[in-house]
Write an enzyme that holds these catalytic residues in place. Structure first.
Site, PDB file in Angstrom:
ATOM      1  N   TRP B 166       0.855  -1.195   0.000  1.00 49.56           N
ATOM      2  CA  TRP B 166       0.000   0.000   0.000  1.00 49.56           C
ATOM      3  C   TRP B 166       0.890   1.244   0.000  1.00 49.56           C
ATOM      4  CZ3 TRP B 166      -2.121   2.817   4.749  1.00 49.56           C
ATOM      5  CH2 TRP B 166      -3.068   3.767   4.375  1.00 49.56           C
ATOM      6  N   ASP B 247      -1.607  -6.154   8.961  1.00 52.10           N
ATOM      7  CA  ASP B 247      -2.511  -5.096   8.504  1.00 52.10           C
ATOM      8  C   ASP B 247      -3.714  -5.756   7.843  1.00 52.10           C
ATOM      9  OD1 ASP B 247      -3.741  -2.793   7.713  1.00 52.10           O
ATOM     10  OD2 ASP B 247      -2.280  -2.248   6.172  1.00 52.10           O
ATOM     11  N   LYS B 288     -13.565  -0.402   4.849  1.00 54.28           N
ATOM     12  CA  LYS B 288     -14.048  -1.079   3.641  1.00 54.28           C
ATOM     13  C   LYS B 288     -15.172  -2.049   3.964  1.00 54.28           C
ATOM     14  CE  LYS B 288     -10.047   0.588   2.223  1.00 54.28           C
ATOM     15  NZ  LYS B 288      -9.658   1.453   1.142  1.00 54.28           N
TER      16      LYS B 288
HETATM   17  C1  LIG Z   1      -3.486  -2.132   3.015  1.00 52.23           C
HETATM   18  C2  LIG Z   1      -4.200  -0.992   3.626  1.00 52.23           C
HETATM   19  N1  LIG Z   1      -4.004  -0.719   4.915  1.00 52.23           N
HETATM   20  C3  LIG Z   1      -4.635   0.300   5.515  1.00 52.23           C
HETATM   21  C4  LIG Z   1      -5.501   1.113   4.835  1.00 52.23           C
HETATM   22  C5  LIG Z   1      -6.116   2.222   5.623  1.00 52.23           C
HETATM   23  O1  LIG Z   1      -7.363   2.640   5.324  1.00 52.23           O
HETATM   24  P1  LIG Z   1      -8.214   3.522   6.352  1.00 52.23           P
HETATM   25  O2  LIG Z   1      -7.290   4.458   7.040  1.00 52.23           O
HETATM   26  O3  LIG Z   1      -9.179   4.242   5.488  1.00 52.23           O
HETATM   27  O4  LIG Z   1      -8.866   2.580   7.289  1.00 52.23           O
HETATM   28  C6  LIG Z   1      -5.736   0.876   3.478  1.00 52.23           C
HETATM   29  C7  LIG Z   1      -6.622   1.749   2.723  1.00 52.23           C
HETATM   30  O5  LIG Z   1      -6.686   1.843   1.580  1.00 52.23           O
HETATM   31  C8  LIG Z   1      -5.073  -0.203   2.866  1.00 52.23           C
HETATM   32  O6  LIG Z   1      -5.263  -0.488   1.575  1.00 52.23           O
END
Ligand SMILES: Cc1ncc(COP(=O)(O)O)c(C=O)c1O
Ligand SMILES: Cc1ncc(COP(=O)(O)O)c(C=O)c1O
Lengths: 403, 439
Positions: B166, B247, B288
């Site tokens: 990411w 994660d 999500k």
């Molecule tokens: C792999 C991964 N980790 C963490 C996140 C964090 O998302 P959020 O801060 O919106 O919960 C994302 C969001 O796209 C992600 O793809």
């Protein structure tokens, strides 16, 4: 196989003292118990208070449900617009000299201000004490250094302005001074307009960077516009400064975490730089600020009717706080409690910095089930007709018992 | 004042040297008019360009949020129902705790670790008070908090992340003071996991490093490890005494069922109970899988060695969070509490909502596959990938060509968000890809 402990150096931290006080309060079975600790406004009946303008805005939001999508990294535009107007006024908010970021309420705004200032090369802080208990750890958290000076004189129970001036005159150029714009936490002792004028003069002269923290806008005079006087005065003088703004108290949105940080950049050409820096910094902290509370606030900001209701809400709250202060003074006077108590009506906002000693405070808790903070900070909003006399009698008793 | 008796005080950097390239920390500047412009976020840049494009066939494959078959964002019906219940009952908005409410923490623990009563190891860890859970500012905030925490209290700064990963991982961890480094994960030329190199590169890293593992729906490749492969990786983790940091941003998007997507967590719990692993951490987000993106609802959990360790760690987490943002936002977390509160009977409808979302993603994935020209390119990897993305393997050049010639907007790593694809545009998209690949 053998595995070694990963975190064996960790020790258990003491909880924040106020958390301890609150849990003691929760466990206290006394029917007379009084909570004047945490800085949250309470209604006349002693319960939590939902601002009428917020209740209405929530209904409007539910009827036009925008869902929960990701917002903007900078923040919800209507929210930022309204936040800028609240702090800087209609005219200055629209001059394009502000870089703004929606933040995790006032604490998050301060954190982003500290990061932003560090990014710009400023890590040397000055803070008048006593002050809100979180500032020092917040600055240290981002690697800054805090020098303290006296904000308050115990003898006059008022602002120690000589100390403010002397510190401004001697601090090195490019130091950051943290100031609270109104309803100083915990002393309730604010600067007068003349004093702000003098501060602004010195700030300019000595190339100081002010960080104006505004967490109780409206609770001093009852008028949000008046309470923003210092911010607008600094702006007018062409000073570059940072504002951290919270809507926890003046919209009662505490847990929704609604706030903003603004950097005043007097040369407009550089606003995009400051703006993009803020967004980049925020992205590696939490990406986006939470939507719901900011949407509720935006509805209030955008509706002239709700603005009016909001103004009345704030005015009513302030009126109630002032009347409670008056009644406390009257009762203590009637009881002829030893000492001078007129600071209770001189101080502004939620807090009365009572001057009670830690021993007296302990006795307030143990003998009377009256819970204030150990530094003698009393949340005036925790009092009402139902318990003012009980509270004052308790104060009278501990003052006579321990001196 | 909130004073501490921190033993490891010296390990804490007094001044963090900024890693950001435009940092001016070391050569002090006059006023902030001299701060240089920071680079914009790539995905947002794509959305902006997309918005300006007048082509009516344009497609935005950059969005990280779910869209339905008509291209619209959705509100999960179960979430909407929970919000109604919340709005009808809420009478104040006072602060929640620094690490969120007990109710939220317990909901997360029960959901993720106890697998709603089906994981004996997780249940044991919960009962022994060996899991510390804190509500955070969604997934990003939980990654940041654990980054800061490890930087402060863990013996190593080196953190291994898969290549690719990411986009924000590296920035978040660098800002927290850790030293991210890549481990091999994917072989672009084969459009496949490069498991041999993955193992080799992990084994070559210093003992005690922190290793970031994507629980499922690896972002951006969509390619996850099989249970057998996880076993091999976890053997290396134990051998090298790595600290696992998991994660989990897409729980439920691999199988359609969030309880099935936690195989890695269950296995880690087992290793902890067997005392083969002392501790690990999980960053989790409801962005999500409940569609709560903007409400910023997620958590960090640290699995500890003992109940006493939990107390110390929890108190340190509080001490860490208090000067960053004091307490997390309540709207999203109260919705989560309501969904997991049995009296409201919403859990099953949420599971169905989520299954439907994932069902559409999988349908679109196969439709795209069907319409792609397999004679000029092997597209089989598409069917192995899971989650919200298709990692096409297209080159940056090809992606730019798609943008310029067909108004198809995606990031240059060739990652397409399936959200942007639907019945109406899947053929147009496949055709565009076919044309670009042919050239
Ligand atoms: C792999 C991964 N980790 C963490 C996140 C964090 O998302 P959020 O801060 O919106 O919960 C994302 C969001 O796209 C992600 O793809
Ligand atoms: C002076 C001052 N600044 C900032 C804050 C931040 O509050 P919040 O993060 O809830 O907006 C407070 C809260 O008590 C405060 O008293």
């Amino acid at each position: 196989m053998t595995v070694t402990s990963k975190f064996n150096q960790l020790v258990r931290e003491e909880p924040d003292p106020i958390v301890k006080t609150m849990s003691l309060y929760a466990q206290d079975p006394s029917p007379n118990k009084v909570d004047v600790s945490i800085g949250v406004y309470k209604s006349e009946s002693g319960g939590p208070y939902l601002f009428p303008c917020v209740a209405e805005a929530k209904k409007i939001l539910a009827a036009n449900d925008p869902g929960h999508n990701y917002t903007n990294m900078q923040g919800i535009p209507e929210f930022l617009e309204g936040a800028r107007r609240a702090a800087f006024g209609e005219k200055y908010a629209s001059e394009g000299k502000l870089a703004s970021l929606q933040t995790i309420s006032g604490t998050g705004a301060l954190h982003m201000a500290f990061l932003f200032l560090r990014e710009a090369g400023y890590t040397n802080y000055y803070l008048g004490v006593p002050s809100w208990s979180n500032y020092v750890s917040m600055v240290e958290h981002v690697g800054g250094k805090v020098t303290t000076f006296n904000h308050y004189r115990e003898d006059t129970k008022d602002v120690d302005f000589d100390s403010v001036v002397a510190t401004l005159e001697s601090a090195p150029a490019d130091s950051v001074f943290i100031f609270q714009t109104c309803c100083h936490n915990p002393t309730g002792a604010d600067y007068t307009q003349e004093q702000w004028t003098k501060i602004a003069e010195l700030v300019k002269q000595r190339s100081i960077i002010p960080l104006l923290d505004t967490a109780y806008q409206g609770f001093s005079s009852g008028d949000k516009e008046k309470d923003a006087w210092a911010i607008r005065h600094f702006y007018e003088l062409g000073i570059e400064f940072v504002v951290s703004q919270s809507f926890s108290k003046n919209l009662g949105l505490y847990g929704e975490r609604v706030g903003a940080m603004h950097a005043v950049v007097q040369d407009k050409e550089f606003v995009p730089n400051a703006q993009s820096t803020l967004v980049a910094l925020f992205r590696s902290e939490c990406s986006f600020a939470p939507a719901f509370g900011a949407r509720v606030a935006s509805i209030v900001f955008q509706s002239p009717e709700l603005q009016k209701v909001w103004r009345e809400d704030v005015a009513n709250i302030t009126k109630r706080l002032k009347s409670v202060r008056q009644k406390v003074l009257e009762r203590l006077t009637k009881l002829q409690t030893p000492g001078t108590w007129d600071n209770v009506i001189k101080q502004e906002g939620l807090f009365w910095y009572s001057g009670l000693t830690p021993a007296q405070n302990d006795r307030l808790i143990s003998k009377h089930s009256v819970y204030s903070t150990s530094i003698g900070r009393v949340n005036i909003a925790g009092l009402s007709d139902a318990n003012i006399n009980y509270f004052c009698d308790a104060v009278d008793e501990v003052v006579r018992a321990i001196n | 004042m909130y004073r501490t008796s921190l033993l490891k005080q010296t390990a804490r950097p007094s001044v963090r040297v900024s890693t950001r390239q435009f940092s001016v920390l070391n050569n002090q500047v006059r006023k902030w008019s001299e701060i240089p412009l920071a680079p914009p976020d790539k995905i947002l840049g794509i959305s902006e360009a997309y918005n300006k494009d007048a082509n009516t066939s344009k497609i935005n494959l950059g969005v990280g949020a779910y869209r339905d078959n008509s291209g619209k964002p959705i509100i999960f019906p179960s979430v909407k129902e929970a919000e109604k219940i919340l709005l009808a009952s809420e009478v104040e908005k006072e602060y929640t705790g620094i690490t969120g409410s007990k109710k939220f923490q317990n909901a997360v623990k029960g959901f993720v670790f106890n697998n709603s009563g089906k994981d004996v190891n997780g249940q044991q860890l919960i009962e022994q008070n060996r899991i510390v859970t804190a509500q955070t500012i969604s997934g990003t905030g939980s990654l940041r908090v654990i980054g800061d925490f490890l930087n402060r209290f863990y013996t190593n700064k080196k953190l291994l992340v898969p290549k690719p990963t990411w986009a924000n991982h590296v920035a978040v961890f660098k800002d927290a003071g850790l030293e991210p480094e890549f481990y091999a994960y994917y072989e672009t030329s084969k459009n496949d996991l490069d498991f041999a190199n993955l193992k080799k590169s992990l084994s070559s890293q210093p003992d005690g490093s922190i290793v970031l593992l994507h629980a499922c729906c690896h972002n951006p490749t969509g390619m996850d490890l099989t249970p057998e492969q996880w076993e091999e990786v976890l053997a290396i983790v134990q051998e090298k005494n790595f600290y696992p940091l998991v994660d989990m941003a897409y729980q439920g998007f691999a199988s359609g069922n969030p309880y099935k997507d936690i195989g890695l967590i269950r296995r880690l719990n087992e290793l902890v109970v067997q005392n083969k692993l002392k501790s690990y951490a999980l960053c989790q987000s409801f962005a999500k899988n409940m569609g709560l993106y903007g409400e910023r609802t997620g958590s960090i959990s640290i699995i500890t060695e003992s109940a006493e360790a939990s107390q110390a760690i929890e108190s340190q987490l509080k001490k860490l969070i208090r000067p960053i943002y004091s307490s997390p936002p309540i709207h999203g977390s109260k919705i989560v509490e309501i969904i997991f509160d049995e009296q409201h009977n919403l859990l099953n409808s949420w599971l169905q909502d989520l299954d439907k979302v994932v069902g559409r993603l999988n349908t679109v994935r196969s439709k795209l596959y069907e319409n792609l020209d397999k004679s000029s390119y092997n597209w089989d990897h598409l069917l192995k990938q899971r989650g919200m993305f298709v990692y096409t393997g297209l080159s940056a050049e090809q992606v730019i060509k798609l943008r310029n010639d067909y108004s198809v907007y995606a990031t240059e790593d060739g990652r397409f968000s399936i959200s942007g694809i639907n019945d109406n545009n899947v053929e147009y998209l496949a055709n565009a890809i076919n044309e670009v690949v042919k050239q």
